[in-house]
Write a protein that holds these residues in place. Structure first.
Motif, PDB file in Angstrom:
ATOM      1  N   ILE A   1       0.865  -1.178   0.000  1.00 50.24           N
ATOM      2  CA  ILE A   1       0.000   0.000   0.000  1.00 50.24           C
ATOM      3  C   ILE A   1       0.904   1.232   0.000  1.00 50.24           C
ATOM      4  O   ILE A   1       1.782   1.365   0.861  1.00 50.24           O
ATOM      5  N   ILE A   2       0.689   2.109  -0.967  1.00 47.36           N
ATOM      6  CA  ILE A   2       1.493   3.325  -1.114  1.00 47.36           C
ATOM      7  C   ILE A   2       0.597   4.501  -0.754  1.00 47.36           C
ATOM      8  O   ILE A   2      -0.470   4.679  -1.348  1.00 47.36           O
ATOM      9  N   PHE A   3       1.037   5.282   0.224  1.00 46.78           N
ATOM     10  CA  PHE A   3       0.185   6.331   0.774  1.00 46.78           C
ATOM     11  C   PHE A   3       1.039   7.460   1.325  1.00 46.78           C
ATOM     12  O   PHE A   3       2.254   7.327   1.469  1.00 46.78           O
ATOM     13  N   GLY A   4       0.395   8.571   1.645  1.00 49.63           N
ATOM     14  CA  GLY A   4       1.152   9.650   2.261  1.00 49.63           C
ATOM     15  C   GLY A   4       0.325  10.874   2.546  1.00 49.63           C
ATOM     16  O   GLY A   4      -0.899  10.869   2.396  1.00 49.63           O
ATOM     17  N   ASN A   5       1.045  11.902   2.942  1.00 49.31           N
ATOM     18  CA  ASN A   5       0.467  13.199   3.238  1.00 49.31           C
ATOM     19  C   ASN A   5       1.511  14.247   2.863  1.00 49.31           C
ATOM     20  O   ASN A   5       2.532  14.366   3.547  1.00 49.31           O
ATOM     21  N   PRO A   6       1.285  15.005   1.788  1.00 43.98           N
ATOM     22  CA  PRO A   6       2.265  15.998   1.353  1.00 43.98           C
ATOM     23  C   PRO A   6       2.615  17.031   2.431  1.00 43.98           C
ATOM     24  O   PRO A   6       3.712  17.584   2.414  1.00 43.98           O
ATOM     25  N   LYS A   7       1.716  17.248   3.386  1.00 46.89           N
ATOM     26  CA  LYS A   7       2.017  18.194   4.461  1.00 46.89           C
ATOM     27  C   LYS A   7       3.136  17.682   5.359  1.00 46.89           C
ATOM     28  O   LYS A   7       3.792  18.466   6.038  1.00 46.89           O
ATOM     29  N   VAL A   8       3.352  16.381   5.366  1.00 45.07           N
ATOM     30  CA  VAL A   8       4.414  15.788   6.174  1.00 45.07           C
ATOM     31  C   VAL A   8       5.617  15.424   5.299  1.00 45.07           C
ATOM     32  O   VAL A   8       6.761  15.676   5.665  1.00 45.07           O
ATOM     33  N   GLY A   9       5.355  14.836   4.146  1.00 47.72           N
ATOM     34  CA  GLY A   9       6.439  14.402   3.262  1.00 47.72           C
ATOM     35  C   GLY A   9       7.238  15.553   2.680  1.00 47.72           C
ATOM     36  O   GLY A   9       8.462  15.478   2.559  1.00 47.72           O
ATOM     37  N   THR A  10       6.557  16.643   2.332  1.00 44.94           N
ATOM     38  CA  THR A  10       7.251  17.774   1.720  1.00 44.94           C
ATOM     39  C   THR A  10       8.299  18.377   2.655  1.00 44.94           C
ATOM     40  O   THR A  10       9.445  18.588   2.226  1.00 44.94           O
ATOM     41  N   PRO A  11       7.963  18.645   3.937  1.00 48.78           N
ATOM     42  CA  PRO A  11       9.010  19.165   4.824  1.00 48.78           C
ATOM     43  C   PRO A  11      10.202  18.213   4.965  1.00 48.78           C
ATOM     44  O   PRO A  11      11.344  18.665   5.099  1.00 48.78           O
ATOM     45  N   LEU A  12       9.949  16.920   4.897  1.00 52.23           N
ATOM     46  CA  LEU A  12      11.046  15.964   4.968  1.00 52.23           C
ATOM     47  C   LEU A  12      11.936  16.091   3.729  1.00 52.23           C
ATOM     48  O   LEU A  12      13.164  16.105   3.830  1.00 52.23           O
ATOM     49  N   MET A  13      11.316  16.232   2.566  1.00 57.59           N
ATOM     50  CA  MET A  13      12.086  16.408   1.331  1.00 57.59           C
ATOM     51  C   MET A  13      12.800  17.757   1.310  1.00 57.59           C
ATOM     52  O   MET A  13      13.856  17.895   0.691  1.00 57.59           O
ATOM     53  N   GLN A  14      12.244  18.753   1.987  1.00 58.43           N
ATOM     54  CA  GLN A  14      12.913  20.044   2.078  1.00 58.43           C
ATOM     55  C   GLN A  14      14.195  19.936   2.904  1.00 58.43           C
ATOM     56  O   GLN A  14      15.143  20.671   2.662  1.00 58.43           O
ATOM     57  N   CYS A  15      14.216  19.017   3.863  1.00 56.83           N
ATOM     58  CA  CYS A  15      15.439  18.774   4.645  1.00 56.83           C
ATOM     59  C   CYS A  15      16.493  18.081   3.790  1.00 56.83           C
ATOM     60  O   CYS A  15      17.654  18.465   3.799  1.00 56.83           O
ATOM     61  N   THR A  16      16.067  17.053   3.081  1.00 59.45           N
ATOM     62  CA  THR A  16      16.962  16.266   2.239  1.00 59.45           C
ATOM     63  C   THR A  16      16.150  15.719   1.071  1.00 59.45           C
ATOM     64  O   THR A  16      15.359  14.803   1.248  1.00 59.45           O
ATOM     65  N   GLN A  17      16.355  16.288  -0.085  1.00 64.29           N
ATOM     66  CA  GLN A  17      15.521  15.931  -1.230  1.00 64.29           C
ATOM     67  C   GLN A  17      15.662  14.465  -1.638  1.00 64.29           C
ATOM     68  O   GLN A  17      14.713  13.868  -2.146  1.00 64.29           O
ATOM     69  N   ASP A  18      16.818  13.855  -1.378  1.00 64.82           N
ATOM     70  CA  ASP A  18      17.018  12.454  -1.766  1.00 64.82           C
ATOM     71  C   ASP A  18      16.039  11.494  -1.098  1.00 64.82           C
ATOM     72  O   ASP A  18      15.811  10.400  -1.599  1.00 64.82           O
ATOM     73  N   VAL A  19      15.434  11.894   0.029  1.00 62.27           N
ATOM     74  CA  VAL A  19      14.482  11.018   0.704  1.00 62.27           C
ATOM     75  C   VAL A  19      13.242  10.778  -0.175  1.00 62.27           C
ATOM     76  O   VAL A  19      12.501   9.820   0.049  1.00 62.27           O
ATOM     77  N   ALA A  20      13.068  11.593  -1.200  1.00 61.04           N
ATOM     78  CA  ALA A  20      11.932  11.418  -2.108  1.00 61.04           C
ATOM     79  C   ALA A  20      11.925  10.035  -2.755  1.00 61.04           C
ATOM     80  O   ALA A  20      10.861   9.523  -3.103  1.00 61.04           O
ATOM     81  N   ILE A  21      13.091   9.403  -2.871  1.00 56.49           N
ATOM     82  CA  ILE A  21      13.149   8.058  -3.448  1.00 56.49           C
ATOM     83  C   ILE A  21      12.392   7.053  -2.570  1.00 56.49           C
ATOM     84  O   ILE A  21      11.924   6.031  -3.059  1.00 56.49           O
ATOM     85  N   ASP A  22      12.240   7.361  -1.287  1.00 56.57           N
ATOM     86  CA  ASP A  22      11.536   6.478  -0.359  1.00 56.57           C
ATOM     87  C   ASP A  22      10.143   6.981  -0.016  1.00 56.57           C
ATOM     88  O   ASP A  22       9.496   6.440   0.879  1.00 56.57           O
ATOM     89  N   LEU A  23       9.689   8.007  -0.704  1.00 56.38           N
ATOM     90  CA  LEU A  23       8.345   8.546  -0.478  1.00 56.38           C
ATOM     91  C   LEU A  23       7.536   8.383  -1.745  1.00 56.38           C
ATOM     92  O   LEU A  23       8.094   8.393  -2.838  1.00 56.38           O
ATOM     93  N   PRO A  24       6.240   8.279  -1.689  1.00 59.65           N
ATOM     94  CA  PRO A  24       5.427   8.226  -0.486  1.00 59.65           C
ATOM     95  C   PRO A  24       5.732   6.981   0.338  1.00 59.65           C
ATOM     96  O   PRO A  24       6.426   6.072  -0.094  1.00 59.65           O
TER      97      PRO A  24
END
Length: 150
Positions: free
Chosen positions: A74-97
């Motif tokens: 199941i692939i899911f998320g919340n951009p309000k939480v994931g986006t700040p994480l990617m703002q810290c380190t954009q490479d984490v996007a490979i593991d998001l959502p």
């Protein structure tokens, strides 16, 4: 007041932390794979999270005449939480959502599994986002506990 930990509680915690050491957190479910995945999906939707996709790997294997134990992602998320994480380190996007896998092992036990957010923090050398990682950990724990609860 003295706290006493029973042997069964100790063994549960020990097995939980042992399974978390490889970067994955696992919860055993007493439900079948489909029911566990359905429960997880319903809970995440009720909490306002976005369901991006649900992949039935067993069905996909059957479609090409291969066998695979029941396995769904199941692939899911919340951009309000994931986006700040990617703002810290954009490479984490490979593991998001976020993803959870619900699968049956060779002993017919059903497991709900996801990437440990602390592992992702180490993997991507995320700095200054402890609050976001903590929030993600809390949400994943609550969703998972609810999905496997009897």
């Amino acid at each position: 007041m003295k706290k006493v930990i029973t042997l069964s509680t100790f063994l549960f915690l020990a097995s939980f932390f042992a399974s978390a050491s490889d970067g994955l957190i696992k919860y055993e479910s007493q439900y079948a794979v489909k029911e566990t995945a359905d429960r997880f999906e319903n809970i995440l939707k009720s909490k306002g999270l976005t369901l991006f996709a649900r992949v039935n790997h067993q069905k996909n294997a059957q479609d090409v005449n291969l066998d695979l134990r029941a396995t769904e992602v199941i692939i899911f998320g919340n951009p309000k939480v994931g986006t700040p994480l990617m703002q810290c380190t954009q490479d984490v996007a490979i593991d998001l959502p976020q993803k959870v896998m619900v699968s049956e092992d060779e002993n017919k036990k059903v497991w709900l599994t996801y990437n440990n957010p602390n592992y992702l923090m180490q993997r991507h050398d995320i700095q200054g986002c402890d609050e976001v990682i903590s929030k993600i950990s809390d949400v994943l724990t609550k969703l998972s506990n609810a999905a496997v609860a009897m």
